[in-house]
Design an enzyme around this catalytic site. Structure first.
Site, mmCIF file in Angstrom:
data_model
loop_
_atom_site.group_PDB
_atom_site.id
_atom_site.type_symbol
_atom_site.label_atom_id
_atom_site.label_comp_id
_atom_site.label_asym_id
_atom_site.label_seq_id
_atom_site.Cartn_x
_atom_site.Cartn_y
_atom_site.Cartn_z
ATOM 1 C CG ASP A 415 60.497 22.321 33.840
ATOM 2 O OD1 ASP A 415 59.324 22.560 33.531
ATOM 3 O OD2 ASP A 415 61.359 23.199 34.024
ATOM 4 C CD GLU A 449 69.029 44.488 18.845
ATOM 5 O OE1 GLU A 449 69.059 44.775 20.056
ATOM 6 O OE2 GLU A 449 67.975 44.433 18.188
ATOM 7 N N GLY A 491 77.390 55.971 7.820
ATOM 8 C CA GLY A 491 76.488 56.871 7.105
ATOM 9 C C GLY A 491 75.188 56.241 6.653
#
Length: 731
Positions: A415, A449, A491
């Site tokens: 697989d 993230e 910033g």
């Protein structure tokens, strides 16, 4: 137990008891697995039944190390008694030989003196053998102890009769032979038991990994205290404390602290694994340096270690199909030997006119030298060592039939997802267009993230704990659905996402960036853009090929085994992965039923098929294939899912499992060859075929050869313990 006939006798006796549903006796470990109804029959009843047929019931053998220590002490005591008998036996047999052949003048009463000297040592040395033989005969069980009793008894009784002039001359007596026979037979039993014990070392080592107690947190008088309690009293959900150097008592999940854990003895993984809050730990592992607390998730027989022990024991207790051949031979072995012995006696005494005791000694030699024990031990000893060896590498083999079939595998189906590949996306590469270093690019991307729940976010952290990374503080984080995320660091506003997010924020992508995005897509990678006023980098993630997949598949090809990759994924993706690892035959875009149909197709073409998959989605194919190899990882091992379980999920171990199976079956065949060859060569010699050339095989030589045959077969099996699968030698 001395031979297969013994295990059959115990099986028959116990199986006939009311309330007993099934009985399987293991000759090598000298244990019996009995399924019974406790409301009808008790373990004491079963033990009494075993005792009445001439064997000793020593207690319950389970995975409890304390209980097994008691059994080990009993076994050690039994071995010590054998040594005493061996020493006494050889001393007195040597003394008698000196008196008989050393020109010692004992006068006219020499035969009576030798009888007086030999009678007590004979009884002491031979009593366990004769008792077992007579008990077996009483229960109509024709085993090797009956043969030994016949040989020892006939030689001693004939000598006594000769001493009193009831058989003619008393100058040819077998007192020394009688005691030496018993001594050699006892030596054979001692060496055989010692060697058989070593074949089960792997199980003993696994059982020793089990803890007998644990330190748990308990609320006593309103105070939270740490208490050491027996392992059987620890409940699921309890908090257990583990200090540096201690053994982890049970399975669980960390709730406090961190450490490196050595899981090598359980999973075969040689490198210590870092664990922190949320990580799972396996009972039997060794904590290296830090202290931590974990919440118990599995207790007693439900732990991974207990399941491994049970599976290894079940495999060692099973019989491969080839065992049927040995069993058929053994069934007729003893009656045939008795016939050969009687014919030999008649030929030498009646036809050739040899003296009675001389002819009788040939009869005894044939009875004693014949050894079905080596035939009975040839297969189970190799099987026990082979299964234990595989477990050492984190390879669990379910039964003996799997070992035998694995030796014949000629086609392996793999697989793709989770087997050849990692099964989840990880960071692949960075294409950097800025003046910043790649590490800085990743730090910015990860900082933003870390606040996202998208799978790509986890991939950027290689699916590790985000708290372990040094990250920037992020302000004004925003998740832009279907496009990406953005946030402000020091910033500066950064955008991370797809081309739509860039377009939406008027960030123009150069031709190089667009070209690189297309190239990454062709390589089957998922890419995101990092930008502020302009594109800074492309960051790509992919379901990477496992580190050892290419090596494992190459080794399969070197072994002459054909490979195919089968997947539900699209053809382009499947073929790309197959190309990377060297597989040319690809079957893609198939559902679980399609995988099953392909297994059946190959089998209809006469192929012996092994299917390697994750044990969950591939369950039908794993079950239908000739050998199903299930990939597992740590506590996620699906014990019921395959014929072979790879605990640490390394594809190298799938190949190693096949190589161990081949080596084990090779050793089985070698054992059988020597067991058959020994009997074929020595039985005619014992019957006197070489006497015309002056070679007489005395009964004591037969006893020594018999002992040597079983020990040789067991030793050949034990040599398997030093085998290292070819694929693991370099690593």
């Amino acid at each position: 137990m001395t031979c297969v006939m013994c295990s059959r006798a115990v099986t028959s006796a116990v199986s006939k008891m009311p309330g007993v549903y099934s009985t399987h006796v293991n000759l090598v470990s000298e244990t019996a697995d009995v399924l019974y109804n406790p409301n009808v029959v008790t373990t004491d009843d079963i033990g009494d039944r075993i005792n009445t047929i001439g064997y000793e019931y020593m207690g319950i053998h389970d995975n409890n190390s304390i209980n097994n220590d008691v059994l080990e002490k009993k076994h050690a005591e039994s071995q010590k008694k054998k040594i005493y008998r061996i020493i006494i036996g050889f001393f007195f047999s040597a003394l008698l030989m000196y008196l008989m052949f050393g020109n010692v003048d004992l006068g006219h009463d020499s035969s009576y003196i030798m009888l007086a000297i030999s009678i007590l040592p004979f009884i002491y040395v031979s009593y366990p053998i004769i008792k077992s033989g007579l008990t077996s005969l009483k229960h109509l069980n024709l085993n090797m102890d009956v043969m030994y009793t016949l040989g020892i008894g006939v030689s001693f009784v004939a000598s006594v009769l000769s001493t009193f002039h009831l058989l003619g001359s008393s100058h040819f007596m077998l007192y020394d032979t009688s005691i030496m026979l018993g001594s050699f037979l006892m030596l054979g039993k001692y060496l055989e038991d010692r060697a058989k014990g070593k074949t089960s070392d792997s199980i003993k080592k696994l059982v020793e990994l089990k803890s007998i107690d644990a330190t748990v947190e308990k609320m006593i008088d309103g105070k939270l205290v740490q208490v050491t309690v027996p392992i059987n009293e620890v409940l699921k959900g309890n908090i257990v404390i583990v200090k540096p150097g201690e053994k982890i008592p049970l399975d669980g999940k960390l709730v406090e602290g961190q450490s490196y854990v050595d899981e090598s003895l359980v999973t075969g993984e040689s490198v210590p694994v870092f664990k922190d809050v949320g990580s799972t730990v396996i009972g039997g592992s060794i904590n290296k340096d830090g202290s931590f607390k974990f919440k118990v998730t599995n207790t007693n027989e439900k732990t991974v270690l207990s399941q491994i022990i049970n599976m290894v024991q079940d495999a060692q207790n099973s019989s491969p199909p080839i065992q049927k051949l040995a069993d058929k031979v053994i069934k007729y072995f003893i009656p045939v030997i008795l016939i050969i012995a009687l014919i030999s006696f008649v030929v030498w005494y009646v036809v050739l006119g040899s003296p009675f005791l001389y002819s009788l000694s040939i009869f005894i030699s044939v009875v004693v030298v014949a050894c079905p024990c080596s035939l009975g031990l040839a297969i189970p000893t190799a099987l026990t060592v082979g299964v234990g060896l595989a477990a050492k590498y984190g390879i669990l083999i379910k039964d003996g039939e799997t070992l035998e079939v694995s030796d014949k595998i000629n086609h392996v189906l793999l697989d793709k997802t989770g087997t050849v590949t990692v099964g989840q996306p990880v960071l692949s590469n960075v294409i950097n267009y800025s003046d910043m270093k790649d590490d800085e690019i990743l730090k910015i991307a990860r900082s933003i993230e870390q606040l996202s729940q998208h799978p790509i976010s986890s991939a950027l952290f290689n699916n590790e704990n985000k708290k372990d990374y040094d990250l920037y503080s992020v302000e004004e984080f925003e998740n832009v659905s279907g496009k990406g995320v953005k946030g402000k660091i020091n910033g500066i506003t950064y955008f991370i996402g797809n081309e739509k997010l860039m377009d939406e924020n008027n960030i123009v992508l150069s031709e190089d960036v667009v070209s690189d995005l297309e190239s990454e897509e062709l390589d089957l990678k998922t890419s995101i853009l990092l930008a502020n006023d302009a594109a800074l980098a492309i960051i790509s993630v992919e379901d990477a090929v496992k580190e050892n997949s290419m090596k494992a598949i190459s080794e399969l090809h070197n072994m002459g085994i054909k490979t195919s990759m089968i997947s539900g994924d699209n053809r382009n993706t499947t073929e790309k992965i197959a190309q990377k690892v060297g597989i040319t035959d690809v079957v893609s875009e198939v559902l679980p039923q399609g995988k099953l149909d392909y297994v059946k197709k190959l089998q209809s073409e006469g192929k012996i098929v092994s299917f390697i998959g994750d044990g969950i989605n591939d369950a039908p194919s794993l079950t239908k294939s000739d050998v199903g190899i299930a990939i597992g990882t740590g506590t996620d091992v699906a014990i019921e899912s395959g014929d072979v379980i790879l605990i640490n999920g390394d594809l190298l171990n799938a190949v190693a499992g096949i190589q161990i199976s081949k080596k084990t079956m090779s050793r089985v065949k070698l054992n059988l060859f020597w067991a058959f060859a020994y009997n074929v060569i020595l039985i005619p010699i014992a019957a006197g075929i070489l006497i015309p050339w002056g070679i007489f095989f005395r009964p004591e030589y037969s006893a020594f050869a018999m002992a040597l045959s079983s020990v040789t077969v067991i030793t050949l099996s034990l040599l398997l313990k030093g085998y290292v699968p070819e694929i693991l030698k370099d690593g």
